[in-house]
Design a protein around this motif. Structure first.
Motif, PDB file in Angstrom:
ATOM      1  N   VAL A  45       0.850  -1.193   0.000  1.00 38.33           N
ATOM      2  CA  VAL A  45       0.000   0.000   0.000  1.00 38.33           C
ATOM      3  C   VAL A  45       0.887   1.245   0.000  1.00 38.33           C
ATOM      4  O   VAL A  45       1.894   1.305   0.722  1.00 38.33           O
ATOM      5  N   ILE A  54       1.918   4.595   1.190  1.00 37.80           N
ATOM      6  CA  ILE A  54       1.678   5.227   2.491  1.00 37.80           C
ATOM      7  C   ILE A  54       0.892   6.526   2.340  1.00 37.80           C
ATOM      8  O   ILE A  54       0.159   6.928   3.260  1.00 37.80           O
ATOM      9  N   VAL A  87      -2.827   6.093   2.910  1.00 34.19           N
ATOM     10  CA  VAL A  87      -3.266   5.669   4.244  1.00 34.19           C
ATOM     11  C   VAL A  87      -3.725   6.888   5.031  1.00 34.19           C
ATOM     12  O   VAL A  87      -3.019   7.896   5.112  1.00 34.19           O
ATOM     13  N   ALA A 117      -4.863   5.682  11.109  1.00 28.47           N
ATOM     14  CA  ALA A 117      -5.721   4.605  10.614  1.00 28.47           C
ATOM     15  C   ALA A 117      -5.496   3.293  11.353  1.00 28.47           C
ATOM     16  O   ALA A 117      -4.572   3.146  12.147  1.00 28.47           O
ATOM     17  N   TYR A 118      -6.345   2.334  11.023  1.00 28.78           N
ATOM     18  CA  TYR A 118      -6.251   0.955  11.503  1.00 28.78           C
ATOM     19  C   TYR A 118      -4.802   0.492  11.405  1.00 28.78           C
ATOM     20  O   TYR A 118      -4.106   0.863  10.466  1.00 28.78           O
ATOM     21  N   ARG A 159       2.281  -2.656  13.367  1.00 30.93           N
ATOM     22  CA  ARG A 159       2.037  -1.487  12.533  1.00 30.93           C
ATOM     23  C   ARG A 159       3.207  -1.336  11.567  1.00 30.93           C
ATOM     24  O   ARG A 159       4.364  -1.352  11.987  1.00 30.93           O
ATOM     25  N   GLY A 193       4.864   1.156   8.519  1.00 34.54           N
ATOM     26  CA  GLY A 193       4.780   2.555   8.127  1.00 34.54           C
ATOM     27  C   GLY A 193       6.051   3.040   7.470  1.00 34.54           C
ATOM     28  O   GLY A 193       6.912   2.248   7.054  1.00 34.54           O
ATOM     29  N   ARG A 241       0.842   7.769  10.177  1.00 34.44           N
ATOM     30  CA  ARG A 241       0.117   6.832   9.316  1.00 34.44           C
ATOM     31  C   ARG A 241       0.659   5.423   9.532  1.00 34.44           C
ATOM     32  O   ARG A 241       1.873   5.205   9.524  1.00 34.44           O
ATOM     33  N   SER A 242      -0.234   4.454   9.712  1.00 31.43           N
ATOM     34  CA  SER A 242       0.184   3.061   9.873  1.00 31.43           C
ATOM     35  C   SER A 242      -0.787   2.163   9.131  1.00 31.43           C
ATOM     36  O   SER A 242      -1.940   2.518   8.873  1.00 31.43           O
ATOM     37  N   THR A 243      -0.310   0.978   8.787  1.00 31.22           N
ATOM     38  CA  THR A 243      -1.096   0.053   7.987  1.00 31.22           C
ATOM     39  C   THR A 243      -0.743  -1.373   8.373  1.00 31.22           C
ATOM     40  O   THR A 243       0.291  -1.619   9.007  1.00 31.22           O
ATOM     41  N   PRO A 259       4.134  -1.151   3.399  1.00 33.46           N
ATOM     42  CA  PRO A 259       4.036   0.226   2.889  1.00 33.46           C
ATOM     43  C   PRO A 259       5.020   0.495   1.756  1.00 33.46           C
ATOM     44  O   PRO A 259       6.153   0.011   1.771  1.00 33.46           O
TER      45      PRO A 259
END
Length: 332
Positions: free
Chosen positions: A48, A50, A53, A57-58, A212, A214, A221-223, A227
């Motif tokens: 994804v 970054i 995001v 976020a989640y 997380r 990032g 921002r984290s996903t 990333p």
């Protein structure tokens, strides 16, 4: 005699056909049209950008605001970046005594003796990479560049689809933090802890997904995906451990003796806040480079399966110093 030969030939053909059918069926079950075969590199949709995001976020909500009784201090422990190349496929916390039980490679900092057969006594007597003498062990699955060849024995030892060059973190931060609503109490020596879910891809739920991912230039921002970071940013992994202890056990199934606090920071009934361990890893990864987290084959290197383990081997005096620093709001 000719009939017997024909019958034998028929039986051999049927047997070979059954073996072939079984192999084909197994290959079909091991793959799907979206993710490819078990152990294959991560699918494109595991990555994804970054910039796409949403901030905050989640998977983690914003931390609770500190209350009047909060323990706001922190302690950072310098344990290096695994310059010693301490790797193995063991998991002392989850599979004690089982050599190669992880089926993927873990990287370590801290206690230099950690392996499947480690005991409290051997850990307490071992050398450590941590300054100040902390003999605790901190470890996590390695991150690889599957597009680059493995050249070291420890890079080739895991198998199970975990291949490629192991990336050593450019930075490793081991930190203990407080609780936003109250004071913390000491962790017992030899407490075992785990965070994350190594089988998250097939678990059917993200309830235990904790890591997380990032980029260093976007700390808000984290996903749960890999990333894609802008040029000049480091890729980051942050692994936060549960910090509510039941006051009794140091070892069990890894999920009940230590639990996570509620979003407001309150520990579940019957548990006590202990220092919250947070491991932060940063990597130099070129934009667009392929990366893959070591995993079980059926987990297909999903970033959701990221996890980490910890065994507290600090002396009681050292742990008391960490608790005092955190409860007094200092940064040590």
């Amino acid at each position: 005699m000719g009939k017997e030969r024909r019958l034998l030939t028929l039986l051999v053909c049927l047997a070979l056909g059954g073996v072939l059918a079984t192999a084909l069926l197994g290959a079909t079950r091991a793959a799907d049209s979206h993710h490819g075969p078990a152990g294959a590199p991560p699918a494109a949709d595991e990555y994804v950008d970054i910039r796409d995001v949403r901030p905050g976020a989640y998977p983690h909500p914003q931390p609770a605001a500190a209350g009047p009784d909060a323990s706001t201090g922190s302690v950072t422990v310098d344990c290096g970046r695994n310059e010693e190349a301490h790797y193995n496929e063991d998991n002392l916390v989850v599979s004690p005594g089982l050599t190669g039980g992880a089926h993927h490679t873990h990287a370590y900092v801290g206690n230099l003796s950690t392996h499947a057969g480690s005991t409290d006594e051997t850990l307490a007597a071992a050398p450590t990479t941590c300054r100040g003498g902390d003999r605790s062990t901190y470890y996590w699955p390695v991150l690889r560049r599957p597009d680059r060849p493995a050249t070291q024995p420890y890079e080739r030892s895991a198998g199970h689809g975990n291949t490629g060059q192991i990336l050593r973190p450019a930075d490793v931060r081991v930190e203990f933090r407080g609780n936003p609503v109250g004071k913390v109490v000491a962790m017992p020596r030899f407490l075992r802890a785990i965070t994350g879910d190594a089988v998250a891809r097939t678990a059917g739920t993200d309830a235990d997904v904790r890591a997380r991912w990032g980029c260093s230039g976007s700390p808000d921002r984290s996903t749960v995906g890999y990333p894609r970071c802008p040029a000049g940013d480091r890729l980051t992994r942050t692994l936060v451990f549960p910090a509510c202890w039941n006051g009794l056990d140091t070892v069990n199934d890894g999920r009940t003796h230590l639990r996570f606090a509620a979003p407001n920071g309150v520990c579940p009934q019957g548990t006590f806040a202990v220092p919250e361990l947070r491991i932060s890893l940063a990597y130099e990864v070129p934009p667009g480079a392929r990366i893959a987290l070591d995993s079980f084959p059926e987990q297909r290197h999903s970033p959701r399966t990221d996890h980490a383990m910890f065994v507290n081997v600090m002396t009681d005096d050292r742990m008391a110093g960490i608790v005092a620093c955190i409860n007094e709001g200092r940064h040590c």
